[in-house]
Structures are given as C-alpha cells and as structure tokens.
Design an enzyme around this catalytic site. Sequence first.
Site, PDB file in Angstrom:
ATOM      1  N   GLN A   1       0.844  -1.204   0.000  1.00 20.47           N
ATOM      2  CA  GLN A   1       0.000   0.000   0.000  1.00 20.47           C
ATOM      3  C   GLN A   1       0.878   1.252   0.000  1.00 20.47           C
ATOM      4  O   GLN A   1       1.088   1.868   1.044  1.00 20.47           O
ATOM      5  CB  GLN A   1      -0.895  -0.039   1.244  1.00 20.47           C
ATOM      6  CG  GLN A   1      -1.921   1.052   1.322  1.00 20.47           C
ATOM      7  CD  GLN A   1      -3.083   0.782   0.412  1.00 20.47           C
ATOM      8  OE1 GLN A   1      -3.631  -0.303   0.411  1.00 20.47           O
ATOM      9  NE2 GLN A   1      -3.474   1.780  -0.339  1.00 20.47           N
ATOM     10  N   PHE A   2       1.383   1.657  -1.173  1.00 21.86           N
ATOM     11  CA  PHE A   2       2.269   2.818  -1.232  1.00 21.86           C
ATOM     12  C   PHE A   2       1.567   4.106  -0.802  1.00 21.86           C
ATOM     13  O   PHE A   2       2.210   5.056  -0.356  1.00 21.86           O
ATOM     14  CB  PHE A   2       2.884   2.975  -2.624  1.00 21.86           C
ATOM     15  CG  PHE A   2       1.969   3.569  -3.654  1.00 21.86           C
ATOM     16  CD1 PHE A   2       1.973   4.935  -3.900  1.00 21.86           C
ATOM     17  CD2 PHE A   2       1.098   2.761  -4.379  1.00 21.86           C
ATOM     18  CE1 PHE A   2       1.134   5.486  -4.849  1.00 21.86           C
ATOM     19  CE2 PHE A   2       0.257   3.296  -5.326  1.00 21.86           C
ATOM     20  CZ  PHE A   2       0.273   4.671  -5.572  1.00 21.86           C
ATOM     21  N   THR A   3       0.242   4.145  -0.887  1.00 23.39           N
ATOM     22  CA  THR A   3      -0.479   5.370  -0.547  1.00 23.39           C
ATOM     23  C   THR A   3      -0.413   5.703   0.949  1.00 23.39           C
ATOM     24  O   THR A   3      -0.790   6.804   1.341  1.00 23.39           O
ATOM     25  CB  THR A   3      -1.957   5.298  -0.988  1.00 23.39           C
ATOM     26  OG1 THR A   3      -2.585   4.189  -0.350  1.00 23.39           O
ATOM     27  CG2 THR A   3      -2.060   5.154  -2.505  1.00 23.39           C
TER      28      THR A   3
END
Length: 146
Positions: free
Chosen positions: A78-80
């Site tokens: 989950q890079f966000t």
Amino acid sequence: MRVVLQRSKSASVTVDGEVTGSIDKGYVLLVGVTHSDTEKDAAYIAKKIAGLRLWKDEDGKMNRSIIEAGGAILSVSQFTLYGDTKKGRRPSFIEAARPEQAEPLWEQFNDLLEQEGLTVATGIFGAMMDVSLVNDGPVTITIDSK
C-alpha cells in the site's frame, strides 16, 4: 515502514476477478515502504505484529496474540500510506519507496511474519486490488518502524 493493521473475521484480496489471497480470522495488513526502510524495519514490525495482544482471552480482555488466537495474515502492499496531503489537493507520494526497493522488502516482511509462525496470504504487488474484510471490533492499529 508503516502498517495499518485491522483485526478481521474474514478477508480476501481479488485481482482481475481472481482471489489471490484470503484468510478467516486474523489481521489485514496494509503495508507501506519508504526510502530509508531496511530489513531491520521489517523485522521490528513483524515481531511487533506477532506479539501484539489484540485478541480476547477467556475473560473477554484483549490479552492474546494472533498466534495464540490461531489467526492468519492478509498482507497488502500500500504505497499510498506515504501520501502527503499538506499542499494542494493531489497527494504527493514522493516518500513512498520505488517499486524496485519496496517489493523485495514487502516480500521479505511477509517471510519474516511466516518465520514468526504465522500463515500469510497476500495481494499482488503493484496491482489494482479489491480488498474485502469483515472488521472485527473494529480494531485498527497503526505501526511505524520509525
């Protein structure tokens, strides 16, 4: 490394209409990696997650670990989680590690969870995923290795 942990009764991740990972009770982990993260960060968080006492004991108190409760892990990259919303209306993701750094560290993190004695199901790194879960509690914890 940053993780959002949600205790769940069941969860799954689907990519292009196919389930790539699913668990019954356990934790759904949304996992973000930043530039300065190393195996040390991954090991710290894996050990922390394995030992957290977020499951009810016979007295109804959160006093048991996921291992004691017989739960599993659904790990989703989950890079966000490293989105910066301080300026403007479009988040900046400059603090998120590039895929060539983040993917191997996420995979190593999942291996470390397995070494702690946990069963780990995953999504697919970099894919558009549909994550479904029945939140238990709800219990949601954020863990940051820094």
